[in-house]
Design an enzyme around this catalytic site. Structure first.
Site, short mmCIF file in Angstrom:
data_model
loop_
_atom_site.label_atom_id
_atom_site.label_comp_id
_atom_site.label_asym_id
_atom_site.label_seq_id
_atom_site.Cartn_x
_atom_site.Cartn_y
_atom_site.Cartn_z
N TYR A 136 -8.63 -4.20 -16.00
CA TYR A 136 -9.19 -4.04 -14.66
C TYR A 136 -10.54 -4.75 -14.54
CZ TYR A 136 -10.73 -1.77 -10.34
OH TYR A 136 -11.17 -1.55 -9.07
N GLY A 137 -11.45 -4.43 -15.44
CA GLY A 137 -12.81 -4.99 -15.35
C GLY A 137 -12.82 -6.50 -15.50
N ASP A 183 5.54 -7.47 -2.16
CA ASP A 183 4.94 -7.13 -3.44
C ASP A 183 4.07 -8.33 -3.86
OD1 ASP A 183 4.23 -6.58 -6.02
OD2 ASP A 183 6.27 -6.42 -6.80
N1 NAP Z 1 -11.61 3.12 -5.16
C1 NAP Z 1 -12.54 2.62 -5.95
O1 NAP Z 1 -13.29 3.36 -6.64
C2 NAP Z 1 -12.74 1.12 -6.06
C3 NAP Z 1 -13.90 0.65 -6.70
C4 NAP Z 1 -14.07 -0.72 -6.82
C5 NAP Z 1 -13.13 -1.59 -6.31
N2 NAP Z 1 -12.01 -1.10 -5.71
C6 NAP Z 1 -11.02 -2.06 -5.22
O2 NAP Z 1 -10.74 -1.86 -3.87
C7 NAP Z 1 -9.43 -2.36 -3.57
C8 NAP Z 1 -8.68 -1.33 -2.74
O3 NAP Z 1 -8.44 -0.18 -3.54
P1 NAP Z 1 -8.52 1.31 -2.93
O4 NAP Z 1 -9.55 2.03 -3.70
O5 NAP Z 1 -8.59 1.28 -1.47
O6 NAP Z 1 -7.11 1.89 -3.45
P2 NAP Z 1 -5.76 2.30 -2.67
O7 NAP Z 1 -6.07 3.28 -1.60
O8 NAP Z 1 -4.82 2.69 -3.74
O9 NAP Z 1 -5.29 0.94 -1.97
C9 NAP Z 1 -4.69 -0.07 -2.68
C10 NAP Z 1 -3.90 -0.94 -1.72
O10 NAP Z 1 -3.35 -2.04 -2.46
C11 NAP Z 1 -1.97 -2.14 -2.15
N3 NAP Z 1 -1.19 -2.64 -3.28
C12 NAP Z 1 -1.18 -2.17 -4.57
N4 NAP Z 1 -0.29 -2.86 -5.30
C13 NAP Z 1 0.26 -3.76 -4.46
C14 NAP Z 1 1.24 -4.77 -4.62
N5 NAP Z 1 1.86 -4.97 -5.80
N6 NAP Z 1 1.57 -5.54 -3.56
C15 NAP Z 1 0.99 -5.33 -2.37
N7 NAP Z 1 0.05 -4.40 -2.14
C16 NAP Z 1 -0.30 -3.63 -3.18
C17 NAP Z 1 -1.54 -0.72 -1.80
O11 NAP Z 1 -0.41 -0.81 -0.97
P3 NAP Z 1 0.86 0.11 -1.24
O12 NAP Z 1 0.37 1.50 -1.13
O13 NAP Z 1 1.85 -0.31 -0.23
O14 NAP Z 1 1.32 -0.23 -2.66
C18 NAP Z 1 -2.75 -0.18 -1.07
O15 NAP Z 1 -2.67 -0.49 0.29
C19 NAP Z 1 -8.77 -2.67 -4.93
O16 NAP Z 1 -8.83 -4.05 -5.18
C20 NAP Z 1 -9.66 -1.92 -5.91
O17 NAP Z 1 -9.65 -2.52 -7.18
C21 NAP Z 1 -11.80 0.24 -5.54
#
Ligand code: NAP
Length: 276
Positions: free
Chosen positions: A161-162, A69
């Site tokens: 978040y932002g 975590d």
């Molecule tokens: N999707 C968008 O529109 C978007 C836009 C801009 C930026 N981002 C950024 O891109 C990054 C990846 O997000 P995503 O869109 O790919 O979402 P996602 O599919 O939900 O992936 C998030 C990842 O972070 C891990 N995670 C969350 N909480 C955690 C914790 N406490 N400890 C360890 N791992 C943790 C999750 O692992 P578990 O499942 O094991 O918890 C998952 O592998 C993030 O930083 C997000 O802010 C996304």
């Protein structure tokens, strides 16, 4: 398929946080396709094991997993120690793990808000300190920090978040300047809306938005991020439409944002104090 861009750096180990799903999983796949052995990190051991097996099978690279975590104050030190115990040297650090929630600042659940600041601010910063120090000593390496286009503007309704992503963007710039002279590259990837599990638990219609082209595929975002990182670019926003939307957000006058906040029917209204 894009030709491997890391040919000059084969067999260099990459560590990816949040590698179970979405953009992190796609970044891990893209690195493995370029021949990089991997350490995958996120919370869920079973999902990590599944991702590791699939990547080994598809790309034939060694893949280790660390289930942790990362939203805890000691997470960065523990992860650095775990990697050293495995006898590994990280040459590419990808800080990607994150989560999302909507809501006004004063309505936030303090525990969730604190976890977000740990995960988006404290842990990636300290991972850069630990692994960046090792990279500086070796005189090589790449660090990719996954921020967001929300770092370009102050958005009410996603303040935690932002603001955390704004911190990451600034942190990446200064770190790039510090480590650049030692041969270590730092790149900030700033995705716009991407179709991933980030929005699960919200009412965002991810699949429809993806079909309409409003949301990008995680694979496209990840490939653009890796290309930018290996080209040693400072910052990259994947997608022309996303870049145009970011520019529009930057150019929108603050009074328009304030007007939306005052009159948006979906937002909490002003509560008048009870008459005495
Ligand atoms: N999707 C968008 O529109 C978007 C836009 C801009 C930026 N981002 C950024 O891109 C990054 C990846 O997000 P995503 O869109 O790919 O979402 P996602 O599919 O939900 O992936 C998030 C990842 O972070 C891990 N995670 C969350 N909480 C955690 C914790 N406490 N400890 C360890 N791992 C943790 C999750 O692992 P578990 O499942 O094991 O918890 C998952 O592998 C993030 O930083 C997000 O802010 C996304």
């Amino acid at each position: 398929m894009t030709a491997p861009l890391a040919a000059a750096e084969p067999n260099r180990l990459a560590l990816v946080t949040g590698a179970c799903s979405g953009i992190g999983r796609a970044l891990a796949e893209g690195l493995a396709a370029r021949g990089h052995p991997l350490v995958l990190v996120s919370e869920r051991p079973a999902a990590l094991a599944e991702a590791a097996a699939a990547i080994r099978e598809a790309h034939g690279v060694p893949v280790q997993i660390v289930a942790l975590d990362l939203a805890r104050p000691e997470a960065a030190a523990e992860l650095h120690a775990a990697v050293r115990e495995l006898g590994l040297e990280v040459d590419i650090l990808v800080n990607n793990a994150g989560f999302f929630f909507f809501g006004e600042t004063v309505d936030a659940d303090p525990a969730r808000a604190s976890a977000m600041l740990q995960l988006h601010v404290v842990t990636p910063s300290l991972l850069c300190t630990h692994f960046g120090r090792d990279m500086r000593a070796r005189g090589r390496g790449h660090i990719l920090l996954v921020a967001s286009i929300s770092a370009w503007r102050d958005f009410p309704g996603i303040n935690y978040y932002g603001s955390s992503k704004k911190y990451l963007r600034g942190f990446a710039r200064a770190l790039r300047c510090e480590l650049g002279v030692h041969g270590v590259n730092v790149t900030c990837l700033a995705p716009g809306a991407t179709a991933t599990a980030l929005y699960s638990g919200t009412s965002v219609p991810v699949e429809r938005a993806r079909r309409l082209g409003v949301m990008m595929d995680a694979e496209v975002v990840a490939e653009a991020g890796l290309t930018a990182m290996f080209a040693r670019r400072a910052e990259h926003i994947p997608g022309r439409l996303t870049r145009a939307m970011t520019l529009a957000a930057v150019l929108t006058p603050q009074w328009v944002i304030d007007l939306l906040r005052r009159h948006g029917p979906w937002l909490p209204r002003r509560v008048d104090p009870p008459r005495s």
